[in-house]
Design a protein around this motif. Structure first.
Motif, mmCIF file in Angstrom:
data_model
loop_
_atom_site.group_PDB
_atom_site.id
_atom_site.type_symbol
_atom_site.label_atom_id
_atom_site.label_comp_id
_atom_site.label_asym_id
_atom_site.label_seq_id
_atom_site.Cartn_x
_atom_site.Cartn_y
_atom_site.Cartn_z
ATOM 1 N N VAL A 315 0.844 -1.198 0.000
ATOM 2 C CA VAL A 315 0.000 0.000 0.000
ATOM 3 C C VAL A 315 0.879 1.248 0.000
ATOM 4 C CG1 VAL A 315 -1.744 1.308 1.274
ATOM 5 C CG2 VAL A 315 -1.884 -1.184 1.170
ATOM 6 N N THR A 316 1.873 1.257 0.868
ATOM 7 C CA THR A 316 2.788 2.397 0.929
ATOM 8 C C THR A 316 3.500 2.596 -0.401
ATOM 9 O OG1 THR A 316 3.144 1.858 3.261
ATOM 10 C CG2 THR A 316 4.682 3.408 2.253
ATOM 11 N N TYR A 317 3.942 1.504 -1.009
ATOM 12 C CA TYR A 317 4.615 1.571 -2.308
ATOM 13 C C TYR A 317 3.687 2.149 -3.370
ATOM 14 C CZ TYR A 317 6.096 -0.269 -6.842
ATOM 15 O OH TYR A 317 6.409 -0.404 -8.166
ATOM 16 N N ALA A 318 2.443 1.649 -3.420
ATOM 17 C CA ALA A 318 1.500 2.141 -4.425
ATOM 18 C C ALA A 318 1.180 3.611 -4.193
ATOM 19 C CB ALA A 318 0.216 1.310 -4.380
ATOM 20 N N LEU A 319 0.992 3.999 -2.936
ATOM 21 C CA LEU A 319 0.707 5.403 -2.613
ATOM 22 C C LEU A 319 1.861 6.300 -3.057
ATOM 23 C CD1 LEU A 319 -0.757 6.777 0.691
ATOM 24 C CD2 LEU A 319 1.347 7.744 -0.218
ATOM 25 N N ALA A 320 3.079 5.910 -2.713
ATOM 26 C CA ALA A 320 4.237 6.732 -3.064
ATOM 27 C C ALA A 320 4.403 6.809 -4.573
ATOM 28 C CB ALA A 320 5.495 6.148 -2.430
ATOM 29 N N ARG A 321 4.163 5.704 -5.242
ATOM 30 C CA ARG A 321 4.326 5.680 -6.701
ATOM 31 C C ARG A 321 3.313 6.592 -7.389
ATOM 32 N NH1 ARG A 321 3.123 1.188 -10.728
ATOM 33 N NH2 ARG A 321 4.540 1.625 -12.443
ATOM 34 N N GLU A 322 2.085 6.600 -6.871
ATOM 35 C CA GLU A 322 1.053 7.456 -7.445
ATOM 36 C C GLU A 322 1.287 8.929 -7.118
ATOM 37 O OE1 GLU A 322 -1.965 6.238 -9.350
ATOM 38 O OE2 GLU A 322 -0.204 4.952 -9.582
ATOM 39 N N GLU A 323 1.599 9.198 -5.854
ATOM 40 C CA GLU A 323 1.705 10.594 -5.419
ATOM 41 C C GLU A 323 2.990 11.264 -5.912
ATOM 42 O OE1 GLU A 323 -0.565 12.300 -4.119
ATOM 43 O OE2 GLU A 323 -1.997 10.867 -3.285
ATOM 44 N N THR A 324 4.026 10.479 -6.149
ATOM 45 C CA THR A 324 5.275 11.062 -6.644
ATOM 46 C C THR A 324 5.093 11.630 -8.039
ATOM 47 O OG1 THR A 324 6.602 9.572 -5.291
ATOM 48 C CG2 THR A 324 7.682 10.572 -7.180
ATOM 49 N N GLY A 325 4.274 10.958 -8.850
ATOM 50 C CA GLY A 325 4.003 11.469 -10.187
ATOM 51 C C GLY A 325 5.147 11.242 -11.155
ATOM 52 N N THR A 326 5.119 11.994 -12.226
ATOM 53 C CA THR A 326 6.112 11.811 -13.281
ATOM 54 C C THR A 326 7.498 12.294 -12.887
ATOM 55 O OG1 THR A 326 5.450 13.948 -14.198
ATOM 56 C CG2 THR A 326 4.369 11.989 -15.086
ATOM 57 N N THR A 327 7.576 13.093 -11.815
ATOM 58 C CA THR A 327 8.878 13.655 -11.441
ATOM 59 C C THR A 327 9.776 12.654 -10.747
ATOM 60 O OG1 THR A 327 7.988 14.407 -9.323
ATOM 61 C CG2 THR A 327 7.839 15.931 -11.185
ATOM 62 N N SER A 328 9.188 11.653 -10.075
ATOM 63 C CA SER A 328 9.955 10.674 -9.282
ATOM 64 C C SER A 328 10.882 11.358 -8.292
ATOM 65 C CB SER A 328 10.767 9.746 -10.196
ATOM 66 O OG SER A 328 9.898 8.983 -11.007
ATOM 67 N N THR A 329 10.450 12.503 -7.793
ATOM 68 C CA THR A 329 11.215 13.213 -6.781
ATOM 69 C C THR A 329 10.291 13.590 -5.640
ATOM 70 O OG1 THR A 329 10.805 15.352 -7.838
ATOM 71 C CG2 THR A 329 12.811 14.166 -8.482
ATOM 72 N N GLY A 330 10.890 14.074 -4.563
ATOM 73 C CA GLY A 330 10.106 14.496 -3.417
ATOM 74 C C GLY A 330 10.254 13.546 -2.252
ATOM 75 N N PRO A 331 9.601 13.866 -1.134
ATOM 76 C CA PRO A 331 9.761 13.060 0.087
ATOM 77 C C PRO A 331 9.327 11.607 -0.068
ATOM 78 C CG PRO A 331 8.703 15.174 0.564
ATOM 79 C CD PRO A 331 8.755 15.053 -0.920
ATOM 80 N N LEU A 332 8.385 11.335 -0.982
ATOM 81 C CA LEU A 332 7.871 9.977 -1.127
ATOM 82 C C LEU A 332 8.633 9.148 -2.156
ATOM 83 C CD1 LEU A 332 4.032 10.748 -1.087
ATOM 84 C CD2 LEU A 332 5.365 9.687 0.743
ATOM 85 N N ALA A 333 9.569 9.777 -2.858
ATOM 86 C CA ALA A 333 10.227 9.095 -3.976
ATOM 87 C C ALA A 333 10.932 7.809 -3.548
ATOM 88 C CB ALA A 333 11.228 10.037 -4.647
ATOM 89 N N ALA A 334 11.567 7.825 -2.379
ATOM 90 C CA ALA A 334 12.307 6.639 -1.929
ATOM 91 C C ALA A 334 11.386 5.450 -1.696
ATOM 92 C CB ALA A 334 13.075 6.962 -0.649
ATOM 93 N N LEU A 335 10.132 5.732 -1.339
ATOM 94 C CA LEU A 335 9.170 4.660 -1.076
ATOM 95 C C LEU A 335 8.542 4.124 -2.350
ATOM 96 C CD1 LEU A 335 7.354 6.255 2.007
ATOM 97 C CD2 LEU A 335 9.111 4.481 2.051
ATOM 98 N N SER A 336 8.759 4.822 -3.475
ATOM 99 C CA SER A 336 8.115 4.439 -4.729
ATOM 100 C C SER A 336 8.987 3.515 -5.575
ATOM 101 C CB SER A 336 7.780 5.696 -5.540
ATOM 102 O OG SER A 336 8.966 6.341 -5.987
ATOM 103 N N ARG A 337 10.104 3.065 -5.033
ATOM 104 C CA ARG A 337 11.025 2.214 -5.796
ATOM 105 C C ARG A 337 11.134 0.834 -5.155
ATOM 106 N NH1 ARG A 337 13.780 7.326 -6.056
ATOM 107 N NH2 ARG A 337 14.957 6.856 -4.155
ATOM 108 N N LEU A 338 11.327 -0.151 -6.009
ATOM 109 C CA LEU A 338 11.569 -1.516 -5.549
ATOM 110 C C LEU A 338 13.068 -1.751 -5.409
ATOM 111 C CD1 LEU A 338 9.033 -3.498 -7.764
ATOM 112 C CD2 LEU A 338 8.716 -2.664 -5.430
ATOM 113 N N HIS A 339 13.428 -2.702 -4.568
ATOM 114 C CA HIS A 339 14.839 -3.033 -4.389
ATOM 115 C C HIS A 339 15.394 -3.594 -5.694
ATOM 116 C CE1 HIS A 339 18.490 -4.904 -2.830
ATOM 117 N NE2 HIS A 339 18.330 -4.195 -1.724
ATOM 118 N N PRO A 340 16.540 -3.110 -6.170
ATOM 119 C CA PRO A 340 17.056 -3.546 -7.472
ATOM 120 C C PRO A 340 17.404 -5.026 -7.531
ATOM 121 C CG PRO A 340 18.684 -2.215 -6.290
ATOM 122 C CD PRO A 340 17.404 -2.088 -5.541
ATOM 123 N N ARG A 341 17.722 -5.619 -6.395
ATOM 124 C CA ARG A 341 18.105 -7.032 -6.393
ATOM 125 C C ARG A 341 16.953 -7.937 -5.963
ATOM 126 N NH1 ARG A 341 22.827 -9.855 -2.601
ATOM 127 N NH2 ARG A 341 22.392 -12.017 -3.233
#
Length: 459
Positions: A315-341
């Motif tokens: 839920v947190t991931y989906a929220l951050a991904r939606e709210e971050t928007g096209t910029t992929s920046t801001g306070p929520l950006a770190a929560l909008s990414r999956l672990h690379p490995r």
């Protein structure tokens, strides 16, 4: 209104679907079959005083739950991505309503639930092992850290552990019921007469209202499968089986175990939930009863905690991904990414674990749960109501009856909770509404948010 056309959905390139139907069904049953299965039926039986009333409440709540499961199945199939209620509310009622749900779930409610379950598990662990007092005090935090680590290191590992724990519950509980009747400890005379209420029962209306609330929260958690829909293979088939099949499994277990409880320990002897568990264990297994029942409780609670620790970070991931928007920046950006490995929402897992540890340290989980339950029920009703806001019509045999039944049942429950404790309910609603200024602070620099699917809004 919002379109739920599957064709408009944009797949998340970072996720891979690793969960089959067994794992998805385990999510549905996992949280519902937890600590409450040993404590709640006793309180319901004592209050209602009649086996027939007890069965009627369970079956009535099962009907409402199955109606909700049909609604959530449709929503999950139309939105086969991680996020569950957050995604459905965003599409049905817009980003503000969805953020309020995500704020409540990730920051307030679920950390409180996880902390409460961890603390509730400790006495049962101590009944199994000679745990020193210092270790027992740190045990809830240790459980949270282990669960967080399992989920941090990937879906395959966490779903494997979660599936094993939650499917192991079913034969264990079935064996408990079977032993109660086959060993001769269960007496059918304790069940009859079915409809007569025992002396000392609560007033009928109060008893039914209290038992209905208890039954709702016993079933609670079946909706979590929608949160991990992005991890499920063939979601249109597997999620349909998981939701409906999982609810039927939970219903059967609660009915069978409740009647086993009453058949072994007469209703007249039930004084408290914890005392009842001790009486039931002693009747079935003698001196070893406490250890056997404690093992069952620990198994059920750990399975439920695994579901929580898997579902809520999505839920947190989906929220951050939606709210971050096209910029992929801001306070929520770190929560909008999956672990690379590992491919897990690692930062969201860390946030969820940290919040649960904070709630545990503050000792505030009981108050959090008392305040937030009313709002949680309202959000469940709103989620089902999004089916009425789709441009693409719902063409199912159960529509519109199922959402009407579920929304009505949830609405009645919300009114009961509001009448029972209006101060807590309204304070909890106030805490949820605090998410609006939080959202403004977190997203004020972003441009128009993007969506997992391109929402089509009708004029």
């Amino acid at each position: 209104m919002v379109s739920y056309d599957n064709q408009t959905m944009e797949a998340d390139p970072q996720t891979s679907r690793q969960m089959g139907v067994w794992a998805a069904t385990a999510v549905v049953t996992g949280e519902a079959i937890s600590l409450g299965i040993f404590l709640t039926p006793a309180g319901m039986a004592r209050s209602l005083g009649s086996p027939a009333l007890l069965a009627a409440v369970w079956c009535g709540m099962a009907l409402i739950t199955l109606a909700g499961a049909l609604c959530f199945t449709e929503l999950a199939i139309r939105n086969p991505h991680d996020g569950g209620e957050y995604l459905y509310l965003r599409r049905g009622f817009g980003p503000r309503a969805a953020f309020l749900y995500g704020w409540m779930a990730a920051i307030v409610m679920y950390p409180g639930v996880a902390a409460a379950l961890c603390v509730g598990t400790v006495p049962y662990v101590q009944a199994l092992f000679p745990v020193p007092a210092a270790v027992a005090k740190a045990l809830p935090a240790l459980i949270l850290l282990i669960l967080g680590a399992l989920n941090y290191f990937g879906t395959r590992l966490s779903s494997g552990v979660m599936t094993a724990l939650n499917w192991l519950k079913v034969p264990v509980l079935a064996a408990l019921v079977g032993w109660a009747f086959l060993s001769g400890h269960a007496t059918m005379a304790n069940i009859g007469p079915l409809s007569a209420r025992r002396p000392g029962s609560d007033p009928l209306i109060d008893a039914i209202a209290g038992a209905t609330i208890s039954a709702f929260f016993c079933f609670g958690g079946w909706w979590e499968a929608g949160k991990i829909a992005g991890e499920v293979r063939n979601p249109s088939r597997n999620l349909a089986v998981a939701f409906s099949g999982g609810v039927l499994i939970v219903t059967a277990i609660y009915l069978l175990l409740s009647f086993a409880f009453v058949a072994v320990v007469p209703m007249q002897q039930i004084r408290s939930n914890t005392a009842f568990v001790a009486l039931f264990g002693q009747a079935l297994f003698g001196a070893a009863g406490a250890r056997v029942l404690s093992m069952c409780v620990v198994l059920c609670v750990l399975g439920g905690l695994m579901v929580l620790s898997m579902a809520v970070p999505r839920v947190t991931y989906a929220l951050a991904r939606e709210e971050t928007g096209t910029t992929s920046t801001g306070p929520l950006a770190a929560l909008s990414r999956l672990h690379p490995r590992f491919g897990s929402p690692a930062n969201a897992v860390l946030l969820q674990t940290g919040m649960a540890l904070l709630v545990l340290m503050l000792g505030a989980f009981d108050r959090i749960l008392a305040f937030i339950i009313f709002s949680a029920v309202v959000f469940l009703a709103l989620t089902a109501a999004t089916l009425f806001r789709t441009i693409t019509p719902v063409r199912r045999w159960w529509y519109p009856l199922a959402p009407i039944v579920f929304i009505t049942g949830s609405g009645v429950l919300a009114v009961m909770l509001l009448m029972h404790n209006p101060v807590s309910a309204l304070l909890g609603a106030g805490v949820v509404l605090c998410g609006l200024p939080v959202r403004w602070l977190l997203t004020r620099r972003n441009e128009v948010p993007r969506s997992v699917a391109t929402d089509s809004i009708s004029p």
